[in-house]
Design an enzyme around this catalytic site. Structure first.
Site, mmCIF file in Angstrom:
data_model
loop_
_atom_site.group_PDB
_atom_site.id
_atom_site.type_symbol
_atom_site.label_atom_id
_atom_site.label_comp_id
_atom_site.label_asym_id
_atom_site.label_seq_id
_atom_site.Cartn_x
_atom_site.Cartn_y
_atom_site.Cartn_z
ATOM 1 N N GLU A 137 -1.478 12.729 0.590
ATOM 2 C CA GLU A 137 -2.353 11.756 -0.579
ATOM 3 C C GLU A 137 -2.939 12.192 -1.651
ATOM 4 O O GLU A 137 -2.859 11.730 -2.807
ATOM 5 C CB GLU A 137 -2.794 10.668 0.578
ATOM 6 C CG GLU A 137 -2.669 10.262 1.801
ATOM 7 C CD GLU A 137 -1.058 9.454 1.598
ATOM 8 O OE1 GLU A 137 -0.483 9.335 0.649
ATOM 9 O OE2 GLU A 137 -0.350 9.367 2.089
ATOM 10 N N TYR A 151 11.695 10.947 1.628
ATOM 11 C CA TYR A 151 10.344 12.053 1.573
ATOM 12 C C TYR A 151 11.414 13.211 1.822
ATOM 13 O O TYR A 151 11.069 14.410 1.091
ATOM 14 C CB TYR A 151 9.925 11.374 2.822
ATOM 15 C CG TYR A 151 8.934 10.290 2.767
ATOM 16 C CD1 TYR A 151 7.722 10.707 2.646
ATOM 17 C CD2 TYR A 151 9.174 9.276 1.935
ATOM 18 C CE1 TYR A 151 6.746 9.753 2.212
ATOM 19 C CE2 TYR A 151 8.579 8.149 1.965
ATOM 20 C CZ TYR A 151 7.482 7.979 2.064
ATOM 21 O OH TYR A 151 6.311 7.711 1.823
HETATM 22 N N1 BES Z 1 2.517 6.334 -1.032
HETATM 23 C C1 BES Z 1 2.703 5.942 0.525
HETATM 24 C C2 BES Z 1 3.146 5.148 1.181
HETATM 25 C C3 BES Z 1 4.256 4.012 1.406
HETATM 26 C C4 BES Z 1 5.152 3.503 0.253
HETATM 27 C C5 BES Z 1 3.258 2.768 0.995
HETATM 28 C C6 BES Z 1 5.716 2.500 0.434
HETATM 29 C C7 BES Z 1 4.206 1.172 0.658
HETATM 30 C C8 BES Z 1 5.417 1.685 0.694
HETATM 31 C C9 BES Z 1 1.816 7.201 0.858
HETATM 32 O O1 BES Z 1 2.047 8.281 0.355
HETATM 33 C C10 BES Z 1 2.674 7.911 2.234
HETATM 34 O O2 BES Z 1 3.448 8.412 2.110
HETATM 35 N N2 BES Z 1 2.096 8.160 3.670
HETATM 36 C C11 BES Z 1 2.949 8.548 4.665
HETATM 37 C C12 BES Z 1 2.344 9.758 5.075
HETATM 38 C C13 BES Z 1 3.316 11.222 5.505
HETATM 39 C C14 BES Z 1 4.474 11.030 4.654
HETATM 40 C C15 BES Z 1 1.638 12.187 5.171
HETATM 41 C C16 BES Z 1 2.753 7.203 5.875
HETATM 42 O O3 BES Z 1 1.731 6.650 5.751
HETATM 43 O O4 BES Z 1 3.129 8.236 7.280
HETATM 44 ZN ZN ZN Z 2 3.509 9.243 0.027
#
Ligand code: BES
Ligand code: ZN
Length: 625
Positions: free
Chosen positions: A317, A404
């Site tokens: 984050e 990702y």
């Molecule tokens: N920005 C994302 C969360 C997100 C993405 C919310 C798309 C809604 C729509 C956040 O940075 C994220 O990737 N969170 C991951 C964490 C992980 C990859 C370390 C999660 O929530 O699992």
């Molecule tokens: Zn993210």
């Protein structure tokens, strides 16, 4: 291909960026409008600049609604007759343009996108004041009754605006390519604290009135609000953590190294530009792991493991403060530019802080996740391209391991080919030159070509960029992390499967990641006897590490290892993170008796989950389409 209808106008704005206690004046060149075609906004912010938002709202925790006004400062650059904004289940009471009441209309709702709001404006209109309230279906809002919080004493509200939910609590131009500054005045019940993605209070206000400013332009998906019984603890001069009182000590302990983490990130990719970096640990129902709201990361309590073993989520984050919040994907089809870069950056931070063999484990687990998704989608699926195609779909369908993991592995490949030093110089320059701007996949590839690849045609051929970005599956040149620590885990797993008793397995110094690799790669179903043997030695049913517990419960369902069921029931009552809920319920749904158990458990706990998590689980458990 996306068309760039980019305004040539570059406005110089003066910006006060708070850096810890010091306030420095910096000058930012702000491109007022960069608006490629974005299929997920019905606004016309490509014609009308949305410069600034003044939000004045009241949060009613009993009625579970937000009401008040949103005043937009606009510049009708293309002299259009109407301003179009996004709304989702909002009631619009009245609208004033430069102080005069106007008649407006709302279109009927479009699936996923909501209702376009049409407001008549004239060539020189400056302010648009909208009185509104939120609806019952506000997808960004989670209203919690006291018993759904950690401390169970006070109600709580938090928002989750990404991807296109900001429109369900603020009438706005809701596309990642549209940036604005904001100020807010928020009235909450006395005794509760309010926080936003802005300069935040550290103490309770006696009146329940809070004021916020965000002087750096941000897109709507980074608008955020949390209201509840919240306290603050400082970590160092520019980092700190917020949580409910009963959670604050554990949260403070877990995040001890975050100050150091911010410094490590700065050493890699340049100054942290947002002033403070704070985090809030939300109540258990938070549907995702973390959300990079500027200045205030929102995160799940499931990373509070007690041993700091899951803080790489914070590295992720935090990394978004560069990739995402500073340089933003232009549309949700370019989402890999946010998340792939962030995954790569997160692992660079982790490597710096924890060493290469540790970071390699995280890379390898990510590789495995990516391969699972390729298997699920099929090797030729369009949904395995980096450049997504989400037109007419919910943008959250694009939130898979592809952006990702395929995204970060692509960057890793480039690094391995050009060397770390050149890669880091390139990324530093990229962040600097695109700061506070949005970028499309096409613009990035062009930038990569002219700044890194240049005339090295051999390198260009070797990278095979088109196959990565505009092709399915995983190209043959995909890098794979070193297996130093996991090779040892593999041999312990082999021993176990060949009947070595668990007491004799060498697991002493294992971290969470070694355990995940050990368990994940067991044969599809262990026997109940094997499960029992592992459990007796390693107390997996009682694990307080959410990642391990979740995986163990999936294995328990598969093996019909009933001894774990009551702990699993407890886990499902108290965890709202979709990443854990979806696979576990899906596993139960695979057999008739499992499906009965899933239905029974889901009926009990559905109300504990976030509306977005409910929607996903309704499909899995209730087979709703
Ligand atoms: N920005 C994302 C969360 C997100 C993405 C919310 C798309 C809604 C729509 C956040 O940075 C994220 O990737 N969170 C991951 C964490 C992980 C990859 C370390 C999660 O929530 O699992
Ligand atoms: Zn993210």
């Amino acid at each position: 291909m996306l068309k760039l209808t980019c305004s040539a106008l570059l406005a110089l704005i003066l910006l006060a960026a708070c850096n810890g206690n010091k306030t420095t004046k910096v000058v930012i060149k702000q491109p007022q409008v960069i608006a490629p075609k974005d299929d997920h906004t019905q606004s016309n912010a490509d014609s009308v600049e949305m410069q600034h938002l003044d939000l004045n709202i009241k949060v009613d925790m009993d009625a579970k609604l937000i009401s008040g006004s949103a005043t937009w400062t606009i510049n009708n650059r293309e002299k259009v007759k109407a301003l179009k904004l996004d709304t989702y289940d909002l009631t619009i009471d009245s609208i004033f343009v430069d102080g005069s009441k106007v008649s407006f209309w709302l279109d009927s709702p479009v699936k996923y996108l909501g209702s376009a709001l049409h407001i008549p404006i004239s060539d020189n209109s400056k302010t648009v004041l909208i009185w509104y309230k939120t609806g019952k279906d506000a997808s960004a809002l989670q209203w919690l009754d006291p018993q759904q919080t950690h401390d169970k004493k006070h109600p709580f509200l938090y928002t989750q605006s990404e991807s296109i939910h900001a429109r369900s609590w603020i009438p706005c131009a809701d596309g990642p390519g549209i940036r604005f500054t904001y100020a807010a005045q928020v009235q909450v019940p006395k005794g509760l604290m309010a926080l936003m993605s802005a300069e935040n209070p550290q103490q309770l206000s006696d009146s329940g009135q809070y004021r916020f400013r965000m002087d750096i332009p941000i897109p709507a998906y980074l608008m955020a609000l949390a209201v509840g019984d919240i306290v603050f603890r400082s970590i160092d001069e520019r980092t700190g953590v917020y949580a409910e009182p009963g959670m604050i000590a554990k949260a403070r302990y877990e995040f001890e190294d975050v100050g150091k983490m911010v410094k490590t990130a700065e050493e890699l990719y340049g100054p942290y530009r947002w002033g403070r970096y704070d985090m809030i640990v939300l109540p258990p129902g938070f549907p995702i792991g973390g959300m990079e709201n500027p200045r205030l990361t929102f995160c799940t309590p499931t990373i509070i493991a007690g041993d700091r073993s899951l803080v790489n989520l914070i590295a992720h984050e935090l990394a978004h403060s560069w990739s995402g919040n500073l340089v933003t994907n232009a549309t949700w089809n370019d989402f890999w530019l946010n998340e792939g870069f962030t995954n790569y950056f997160e692992r660079r931070i982790t490597e710096q802080m924890m060493g290469k063999s540790y970071a390699d484990m995280i890379w390898e687990l990510g590789y495995q996740d990516m391969m699972d998704d390729i298997k699920t989608f099929g090797p030729t699926s369009r949904d395995t391209w980096l450049k997504a195609d989400l037109k007419g779909r919910d943008p959250e369908e694009g939130v898979t391991n592809i952006p990702y993991e395929k995204g970060s592995h692509f960057l890793k490949l480039i690094e391995l080919n050009v060397g770390r030093e050149k890669m880091d110089q390139f990324l530093n320059k990229y962040f600097n030159e695109h700061a506070f701007k949005t970028i499309t996949t096409e613009a990035f590839l062009q930038y990569l070509d002219s700044n890194l690849i240049k005339d090295d045609t051999a390198l260009r051929t070797k990278l095979n960029i088109n196959a990565w970005v505009y092709g399915p599956g995983i190209p043959a040149n995909c890098p794979r992390a070193g297996q130093e620590r996991f090779a040892k885990v593999d041999s312990q797993r082999d021993n176990f499967l060949q009947d070595t008793p668990p007491t004799e397995l060498l697991t002493k110094d294992w971290t969470t990641h070694e355990w995940l690799h050990f368990l994940r790669n067991m044969p599809p179903a262990l026997s109940a006897r094997q499960m029992k043997l592992l459990d007796e030695e390693f107390s997996l049913t009682k694990s307080t590490n959410s990642e391990i517990a979740d995986l163990w419960f999936v294995m328990a369902v598969r093996a019909k290892y009933e001894h774990a069921y009551s702990a699993m029931d407890q886990f499902l009552s108290s965890v709202g993170r979709q990443k854990f809920l979806d696979p576990l319920y899906a596993e139960m749904m695979k057999t008739p008796e499992g499906a009965k158990m899933a239905a029974r458990i889901y009926e009990k706990y559905r109300k504990n989950y976030h509306p977005l998590a409910q929607a996903g689980l309704d499909k899995i458990v209730l087979k709703k389409s």
